[in-house]
Motif scaffolding. Structure first.
Motif, PDB file in Angstrom:
ATOM      1  N   TRP A   5     -47.782 -16.757  63.641  1.00  0.00           N
ATOM      2  CA  TRP A   5     -49.142 -16.234  63.650  1.00  0.00           C
ATOM      3  C   TRP A   5     -49.783 -16.648  62.342  1.00  0.00           C
ATOM      4  O   TRP A   5     -49.215 -16.462  61.266  1.00  0.00           O
ATOM      5  CB  TRP A   5     -49.169 -14.715  63.790  1.00  0.00           C
ATOM      6  CG  TRP A   5     -50.569 -14.161  63.823  1.00  0.00           C
ATOM      7  CD1 TRP A   5     -51.576 -14.552  64.655  1.00  0.00           C
ATOM      8  CD2 TRP A   5     -51.124 -13.152  62.980  1.00  0.00           C
ATOM      9  NE1 TRP A   5     -52.717 -13.826  64.393  1.00  0.00           N
ATOM     10  CE2 TRP A   5     -52.468 -12.960  63.363  1.00  0.00           C
ATOM     11  CE3 TRP A   5     -50.611 -12.381  61.937  1.00  0.00           C
ATOM     12  CZ2 TRP A   5     -53.314 -12.043  62.753  1.00  0.00           C
ATOM     13  CZ3 TRP A   5     -51.450 -11.461  61.318  1.00  0.00           C
ATOM     14  CH2 TRP A   5     -52.784 -11.292  61.734  1.00  0.00           C
ATOM     15  N   SER A   6     -50.945 -17.243  62.445  1.00  0.00           N
ATOM     16  CA  SER A   6     -51.691 -17.657  61.270  1.00  0.00           C
ATOM     17  C   SER A   6     -53.121 -17.167  61.425  1.00  0.00           C
ATOM     18  O   SER A   6     -53.690 -17.233  62.514  1.00  0.00           O
ATOM     19  CB  SER A   6     -51.658 -19.179  61.123  1.00  0.00           C
ATOM     20  OG  SER A   6     -52.295 -19.570  59.928  1.00  0.00           O
ATOM     21  N   TYR A   7     -53.674 -16.685  60.341  1.00  0.00           N
ATOM     22  CA  TYR A   7     -55.030 -16.155  60.386  1.00  0.00           C
ATOM     23  C   TYR A   7     -55.765 -16.491  59.099  1.00  0.00           C
ATOM     24  O   TYR A   7     -55.163 -16.832  58.074  1.00  0.00           O
ATOM     25  CB  TYR A   7     -55.020 -14.631  60.594  1.00  0.00           C
ATOM     26  CG  TYR A   7     -54.485 -13.879  59.400  1.00  0.00           C
ATOM     27  CD1 TYR A   7     -55.334 -13.478  58.367  1.00  0.00           C
ATOM     28  CD2 TYR A   7     -53.136 -13.608  59.270  1.00  0.00           C
ATOM     29  CE1 TYR A   7     -54.839 -12.817  57.252  1.00  0.00           C
ATOM     30  CE2 TYR A   7     -52.633 -12.954  58.156  1.00  0.00           C
ATOM     31  CZ  TYR A   7     -53.492 -12.561  57.154  1.00  0.00           C
ATOM     32  OH  TYR A   7     -52.994 -11.918  56.045  1.00  0.00           O
ATOM     33  N   LYS A  64     -48.391  -8.431  62.268  1.00  0.00           N
ATOM     34  CA  LYS A  64     -49.760  -8.664  62.745  1.00  0.00           C
ATOM     35  C   LYS A  64     -50.491  -7.332  62.916  1.00  0.00           C
ATOM     36  O   LYS A  64     -51.630  -7.188  62.452  1.00  0.00           O
ATOM     37  CB  LYS A  64     -49.729  -9.433  64.069  1.00  0.00           C
ATOM     38  CG  LYS A  64     -51.098  -9.718  64.628  1.00  0.00           C
ATOM     39  CD  LYS A  64     -50.987 -10.509  65.926  1.00  0.00           C
ATOM     40  CE  LYS A  64     -52.335 -10.781  66.535  1.00  0.00           C
ATOM     41  NZ  LYS A  64     -52.221 -11.530  67.806  1.00  0.00           N
ATOM     42  N   ARG A  77     -59.530 -13.809  61.777  1.00  0.00           N
ATOM     43  CA  ARG A  77     -59.593 -14.785  62.868  1.00  0.00           C
ATOM     44  C   ARG A  77     -58.250 -15.483  62.997  1.00  0.00           C
ATOM     45  O   ARG A  77     -57.774 -16.109  62.050  1.00  0.00           O
ATOM     46  CB  ARG A  77     -60.683 -15.824  62.599  1.00  0.00           C
ATOM     47  CG  ARG A  77     -62.075 -15.182  62.651  1.00  0.00           C
ATOM     48  CD  ARG A  77     -63.180 -16.151  62.492  1.00  0.00           C
ATOM     49  NE  ARG A  77     -63.119 -17.237  63.455  1.00  0.00           N
ATOM     50  CZ  ARG A  77     -63.874 -18.319  63.370  1.00  0.00           C
ATOM     51  NH1 ARG A  77     -64.716 -18.471  62.362  1.00  0.00           N
ATOM     52  NH2 ARG A  77     -63.779 -19.272  64.278  1.00  0.00           N
ATOM     53  N   THR A  78     -57.646 -15.358  64.164  1.00  0.00           N
ATOM     54  CA  THR A  78     -56.385 -16.042  64.432  1.00  0.00           C
ATOM     55  C   THR A  78     -56.666 -17.522  64.591  1.00  0.00           C
ATOM     56  O   THR A  78     -57.573 -17.916  65.331  1.00  0.00           O
ATOM     57  CB  THR A  78     -55.732 -15.484  65.717  1.00  0.00           C
ATOM     58  OG1 THR A  78     -55.398 -14.107  65.484  1.00  0.00           O
ATOM     59  CG2 THR A  78     -54.490 -16.267  66.098  1.00  0.00           C
ATOM     60  N   SER A  81     -51.096 -19.049  67.063  1.00  0.00           N
ATOM     61  CA  SER A  81     -50.124 -18.027  67.456  1.00  0.00           C
ATOM     62  C   SER A  81     -49.256 -18.604  68.559  1.00  0.00           C
ATOM     63  O   SER A  81     -49.602 -19.600  69.181  1.00  0.00           O
ATOM     64  CB  SER A  81     -50.822 -16.752  67.935  1.00  0.00           C
ATOM     65  OG  SER A  81     -51.563 -17.002  69.101  1.00  0.00           O
TER      66      SER A  81
END
Length: 138
Positions: A5-7, A64, A77-78, A81
């Motif tokens: 998961w990156s945001y 998360k 804002r993702t 994922s």
């Protein structure tokens, strides 16, 4: 197989004691991530965060949910994922090189590209995070 998961989020810090607040995040995150067997990286420009997390699906979901509830982040804002075949930050429970106004403009451009260019922008951002983590070791 791992989950990632990156945001990108907007900092909700006031201008005073920002470095102290960031250090608190890092000091809490490193042992927590280690206990969950999560690896990843964090960038902070003074205005925005970018974070990339990877690990077991349940651990990523736990982190998360915690980040989404965290009042220090706004406009989360993702940008990525789902499954990933390997870890990018194998030996880092949280790679963080510290704040740097000198590279802030470069990071801001990379964050904008990640938001606007999809996978191509994300790969460039991951590469930048990786470079910071490798150089931060020395």
């Amino acid at each position: 197989m791992f989950t990632r998961w990156s945001y990108i989020s907007t900092s909700q810090f006031d201008a005073t004691h920002v470095e102290k607040h960031i250090q608190e995040i890092v000091d809490i995150s490193i042992p927590r991530n280690r206990s969950l067997d999560v690896t990843g990286a964090l960038l902070f420009t003074g205005n925005r965060f970018a974070q990339y997390l990877e690990g077991a699906p349940s651990a990523i979901e736990e982190l998360k949910a915690s980040i989404l509830r965290d009042p220090r982040h706004g406009e989360i804002r993702t940008i990525a994922s789902g499954e990933t075949p390997h870890r990018h930050f194998l030996t880092w429970s949280l790679a963080y090189a510290g704040p740097s106004q000198f590279v802030s403009d470069i990071i801001e451009r990379a964050l904008n590209d990640a938001l606007e260019k999809g996978d191509e922008g994300l790969e460039a951002l991951i590469q930048m995070m990786s470079e910071f983590s490798i150089r931060g070791r020395g």
